[in-house]
Design a protein around this motif. Structure first.
Motif, short mmCIF file in Angstrom:
data_model
loop_
_atom_site.label_atom_id
_atom_site.label_comp_id
_atom_site.label_asym_id
_atom_site.label_seq_id
_atom_site.Cartn_x
_atom_site.Cartn_y
_atom_site.Cartn_z
N THR A 75 -7.44 -47.30 -21.05
CA THR A 75 -7.19 -48.52 -20.26
C THR A 75 -7.14 -49.72 -21.20
OG1 THR A 75 -9.57 -48.89 -19.98
CG2 THR A 75 -8.47 -47.59 -18.29
N ILE A 76 -6.43 -50.77 -20.78
CA ILE A 76 -6.31 -51.97 -21.61
C ILE A 76 -6.16 -53.20 -20.73
CG2 ILE A 76 -3.78 -51.80 -21.86
CD1 ILE A 76 -4.22 -52.74 -24.81
N ARG A 77 -6.70 -54.31 -21.19
CA ARG A 77 -6.57 -55.56 -20.44
C ARG A 77 -5.40 -56.37 -20.97
NH1 ARG A 77 -9.40 -58.52 -17.20
NH2 ARG A 77 -11.30 -57.28 -17.36
N LEU A 78 -4.49 -56.76 -20.08
CA LEU A 78 -3.39 -57.66 -20.44
C LEU A 78 -3.56 -58.94 -19.63
CD1 LEU A 78 -0.40 -55.15 -20.57
CD2 LEU A 78 -1.93 -55.82 -22.40
N VAL A 79 -2.54 -59.80 -19.62
CA VAL A 79 -2.67 -61.08 -18.92
C VAL A 79 -2.89 -60.87 -17.42
CG1 VAL A 79 -1.59 -63.32 -18.54
CG2 VAL A 79 -1.13 -62.07 -20.64
N LEU A 84 -3.82 -48.99 -16.69
CA LEU A 84 -4.20 -47.61 -16.98
C LEU A 84 -3.00 -46.94 -17.66
CD1 LEU A 84 -5.93 -45.00 -16.30
CD2 LEU A 84 -4.70 -44.95 -14.14
N ILE A 85 -3.25 -46.22 -18.75
CA ILE A 85 -2.14 -45.52 -19.43
C ILE A 85 -2.37 -44.00 -19.32
CG2 ILE A 85 -0.80 -45.26 -21.56
CD1 ILE A 85 -1.88 -47.94 -22.48
N VAL A 86 -1.41 -43.30 -18.73
CA VAL A 86 -1.55 -41.85 -18.56
C VAL A 86 -0.38 -41.12 -19.23
CG1 VAL A 86 -2.90 -41.90 -16.42
CG2 VAL A 86 -0.40 -41.96 -16.30
N ILE A 87 -0.63 -39.86 -19.60
CA ILE A 87 0.42 -39.01 -20.18
C ILE A 87 1.11 -38.29 -19.02
CG2 ILE A 87 0.88 -37.05 -21.71
CD1 ILE A 87 -1.77 -37.78 -23.17
N THR A 88 2.42 -38.48 -18.88
CA THR A 88 3.11 -37.89 -17.72
C THR A 88 3.99 -36.69 -18.09
OG1 THR A 88 4.85 -39.52 -18.01
CG2 THR A 88 3.13 -40.04 -16.42
N LYS A 89 4.28 -36.53 -19.39
CA LYS A 89 5.06 -35.36 -19.81
C LYS A 89 4.50 -34.86 -21.11
CE LYS A 89 9.67 -36.24 -17.90
NZ LYS A 89 10.81 -37.12 -18.20
N ILE A 109 2.38 -46.70 -17.62
CA ILE A 109 1.39 -47.79 -17.68
C ILE A 109 1.28 -48.34 -16.27
CG2 ILE A 109 0.78 -49.97 -18.79
CD1 ILE A 109 2.75 -49.29 -21.02
N ILE A 110 0.11 -48.19 -15.65
CA ILE A 110 -0.05 -48.54 -14.24
C ILE A 110 -1.02 -49.71 -14.11
CG2 ILE A 110 -0.63 -47.65 -11.95
CD1 ILE A 110 -0.37 -44.79 -13.25
N SER A 111 -0.60 -50.74 -13.36
CA SER A 111 -1.45 -51.91 -13.19
C SER A 111 -2.52 -51.65 -12.14
CB SER A 111 -0.58 -53.09 -12.76
OG SER A 111 -1.41 -54.17 -12.41
N THR A 129 5.81 -59.37 -22.22
CA THR A 129 5.87 -59.18 -23.68
C THR A 129 4.84 -58.15 -24.12
OG1 THR A 129 6.52 -61.49 -23.93
CG2 THR A 129 5.72 -60.38 -25.90
N PHE A 130 3.60 -58.26 -23.60
CA PHE A 130 2.55 -57.32 -23.97
C PHE A 130 2.88 -55.89 -23.49
CE2 PHE A 130 -0.43 -61.14 -24.19
CZ PHE A 130 -0.47 -61.12 -25.57
N LEU A 131 3.45 -55.78 -22.30
CA LEU A 131 3.84 -54.45 -21.80
C LEU A 131 4.92 -53.86 -22.71
CD1 LEU A 131 3.89 -54.95 -17.93
CD2 LEU A 131 2.49 -53.32 -19.19
N ALA A 132 5.85 -54.71 -23.14
CA ALA A 132 6.91 -54.24 -24.05
C ALA A 132 6.28 -53.75 -25.36
CB ALA A 132 7.90 -55.36 -24.32
N MET A 133 5.22 -54.44 -25.80
CA MET A 133 4.54 -54.02 -27.03
C MET A 133 3.91 -52.64 -26.87
SD MET A 133 2.68 -57.48 -28.40
CE MET A 133 3.66 -58.89 -28.93
N LEU A 134 3.21 -52.44 -25.74
CA LEU A 134 2.59 -51.13 -25.52
C LEU A 134 3.66 -50.04 -25.49
CD1 LEU A 134 -0.10 -51.88 -22.76
CD2 LEU A 134 -0.45 -51.55 -25.21
N ASN A 135 4.77 -50.32 -24.79
CA ASN A 135 5.85 -49.32 -24.73
C ASN A 135 6.45 -49.05 -26.10
OD1 ASN A 135 6.11 -48.32 -22.02
ND2 ASN A 135 6.61 -50.43 -21.43
N ASN A 136 6.49 -50.09 -26.93
CA ASN A 136 7.02 -49.94 -28.28
C ASN A 136 6.20 -48.89 -29.06
OD1 ASN A 136 7.12 -50.62 -31.27
ND2 ASN A 136 8.72 -51.96 -30.49
N VAL A 137 4.88 -48.95 -28.93
CA VAL A 137 4.04 -47.97 -29.63
C VAL A 137 4.18 -46.59 -28.97
CG1 VAL A 137 1.68 -47.33 -30.27
CG2 VAL A 137 2.39 -49.72 -30.37
N LEU A 138 4.11 -46.54 -27.64
CA LEU A 138 4.17 -45.25 -26.95
C LEU A 138 5.51 -44.54 -27.17
CD1 LEU A 138 2.42 -46.32 -23.63
CD2 LEU A 138 1.45 -44.89 -25.43
#
Length: 616
Positions: A75-79, A84-89, A109-111, A129-138
């Motif tokens: 889990t991570i706090r954004l603005v 919640l981040i889960v593995i779906t595949k 990534i579920i709010s 922007t922060f969500l885009a960052m998380l997706n960039n890593v994932l």
């Protein structure tokens, strides 16, 4: 003697994580139901209070919306609040000692919050922007996990553990250097009853191959674990931090399983371990800068300044090697950087600092890869292999017999580096590992004493391609494109087509390193918790608009250059007139290009979240 069964060589581990989960969602809560045989556990996350608790199956209301998930990243706090981040595949990579190893290939990534109406327009933008960052890593390839096996440790580390260690959950016992979702799982880590719902995820590369030589079948694995300390992208993260963690540090383990025998050989790579930086500035290769606080200008009188240097610079250097000696035993440093040009000073300082470490357990070997192998003479790598052969034989490898008895331990490691620790490093590591597997396969009876591994055509092909895939994975994660020189790793020859591909990859690397890596660095810092979003903070720095000149200058340059070409093609009435036009527009385009290059640092995409300048 049965140390290796540690971590459940057979059967399930005492503290395995749940492999199959169902996520039930209601407007108030997330319920994770453990679907492994005979489980009644349900993990509940309150979407309003953010509390995480353990319950049972009957807690799940029938109205919940249900889907399968394969693991909780954390889990991570954004603005906008918690996510919640889960593995779906997931995709099966293969088996290690009959434990399934998976690659996580898709995430969600579920709010916690059901709307973003409580945000201002600016906050919504920042949150995006922060969500885009998380997706960039994932979306960076290379996340792996196993619910029943501890992927963060080498076979040798697992074998030398206590019974208490084997009772621990995967999350508790994992090597923190390699758990990429350690920060995301911090709330789970604090509540032991939740541990079986959390699976440590490593970042790197794993390939498992079923091979045969002389009609004997064995499993062969290459496993690279990328460190999450001082993680980041090429050019923004170099050298070490004050704790002694090296940038781009990767532990690579090669494992052989045959008829109950288990063999493992470990190598490491990592940035040159002192304070230096190499910020992008639009040049193809920025000049490496060695930190001034290290008194490098006085290298010649290193003896006089011994005391001062020892205090600051040697501190991080010493810490780095102290921790390497604890983790891996004796060290042989293989430094492949150029011994002339911009890389020269890095080689000199590394050599002097290793000497002033004065530790017999750390040996230094420099080999100028580009000079020795120039003009495609790659056979000359044999010179390096011969030079370290005695040390390699002394270090040995880790070996366990079918009864689970430890026959050999590896008591030293090669720590290889070039400037990026990617292309040159991987070529050399694959050759050192090949010498090791030759000896392992003879020892356990797959190869006859007189046979050589490079004569086994089928295995050789699998071997080379797998090491090239390892190079690509590590390069994508650090430099943003596949590795260079993989044509040599794949075929054993340097090819013309390989040179063309290297040119293409170098071009993409250049673009990414200058114009998109600041964002990528920020993404990694956010994901690993080096930067924590705080609602009270102003995030104005996310919107720093570049001043007009950053747009104007490149546009002027392009226009001037085009005019120059047009004037050449559409000649004026007289050649003097044409010449005057060409000279005018030519000098305009060169002038602006010079100004842009001179101010290169201002034009590149720099990280904004964690001031990297402070970290060098």
């Amino acid at each position: 003697g049965s140390g290796v069964e540690a971590g459940g060589g057979d059967g399930k581990m005492a503290a395995a994580a749940y492999e199959n989960l169902k996520l039930h969602t209601t407007p108030e809560k997330f319920y994770f139901e453990a679907c492994d045989d005979g489980c009644n556990d349900v993990l509940t996350i309150d979407r309003v209070s953010n509390e995480i608790t353990l319950g049972v199956k009957k807690d799940v209301p029938p109205s919940a919306v249900t889907r399968s998930v394969y693991g909780i990243m954390g889990t991570i706090r954004l603005v906008a609040g918690m996510y919640l981040i889960v593995i779906t595949k997931k995709q099966k990579v293969g088996e290690l000692f009959s434990h399934s190893v998976w690659k996580a290939t898709d995430f969600n990534i579920i709010s916690y919050k059901k709307t973003v109406l409580h945000l201002t327009e600016m906050q919504m933008l920042d949150n995006k922007t922060f969500l885009a960052m998380l997706n960039n890593v994932l979306n960076t390839d290379g996340f792996y996990f196993s619910a029943t096996y501890d992927l963060t440790h080498t076979l040798q580390r697992l074998a030398n553990t206590s019974p208490e260690f084997q009772e621990m959950t995967l999350l508790e016992r994992a090597d923190q250097r390699f758990v990429w979702n350690g920060y995301l799982l911090r709330e789970f880590a604090a509540q032991p009853e939740l541990h079986r719902f959390a699976v440590p995820v490593i970042h790197g590369f794993i390939i498992v191959k079923h091979c045969s030589i002389n009609g004997k079948y064995f499993d062969w694995t290459v496993l690279s674990r990328r460190s999450c300390f001082r993680a980041g992208v090429r050019y923004y993260v170099r050298g070490i931090d004050s704790e002694g963690h090296a940038a781009n540090f990767v532990e690579t383990e090669q494992i052989v399983q045959y008829n109950g025998y288990k063999a493992s050989f470990v190598q490491t790579r990592g940035s040159i371990p002192f304070f230096w930086s190499q910020r992008p500035n639009l040049r193809y290769k920025p000049k490496p800068q060695i930190s001034k606080s290290m008194n490098h200008e006085s290298l010649s009188n290193i003896a006089v300044l011994g005391q001062q240097i020892a205090l600051h610079a040697m501190d991080g250097f010493q810490r780095h090697f102290d921790s390497q000696l604890i983790s891996y035993g004796k060290q042989v440093i293989i430094n492949l950087v150029d011994q002339k040009g911009p890389e020269k000073s890095l080689e000199q300082v590394f050599s002097k600092m290793t000497a002033s470490l004065g530790n017999g357990m750390v040996k230094y070997c420099a080999f100028d890869f580009h000079k020795e192998c120039s003009r495609m003479r790659w056979d000359r790598l044999q010179i390096l292999l011969d030079r370290v052969a005695d040390q390699q034989d002394e270090f040995g490898y880790f070996l366990v017999d079918p009864e689970g008895k430890m026959i050999l331990q590896q008591d030293g490691t090669f720590r290889t580096n070039c400037i990026d620790c990617l292309d040159r490093t991987n070529v050399v590591q694959s050759l050192i590992a090949r010498r090791s597997i030759q000896s392992q396969l003879q020892r356990i009876g797959v190869l006859h004493v007189s046979q050589r591994i490079d004569e086994q055509a089928d295995f050789e092909k699998i071997y080379k391609n797998s090491w090239a895939d390892n190079a690509n994975a590590c390069a994508k994660q650090y430099a943003g494109t596949g590795a260079l020189k993989t044509d040599f790793t794949r075929t054993g020859k340097r090819t013309k087509w390989g040179l063309v591909m290297d040119g293409w990859n170098s071009m993409i690397r250049y673009y990414k390193n200058n114009f998109s890596d600041g964002f990528r660095q920020d993404s990694i810092d956010l994901f690993l918790g080096n930067y924590v979003v705080d609602e009270a903070d102003s995030l104005a720095f996310l919107h720093d608009q570049k001043e007009w000149r950053f747009l104007a200058l490149p546009i002027i340059m392009v226009v001037a250059f085009s005019m120059c070409i047009i004037c050449l093609l559409m000649a004026g009435d007289t050649w003097t007139e044409t010449l005057a036009y060409v000279l005018f527009w030519g000098s305009a385009s060169f002038g602006t290009a010079a100004i842009i290059l001179f101010n290169g640092k201002e034009f590149v995409d720099a990280p904004r979240l964690v001031q990297k300048e402070k970290m060098d």
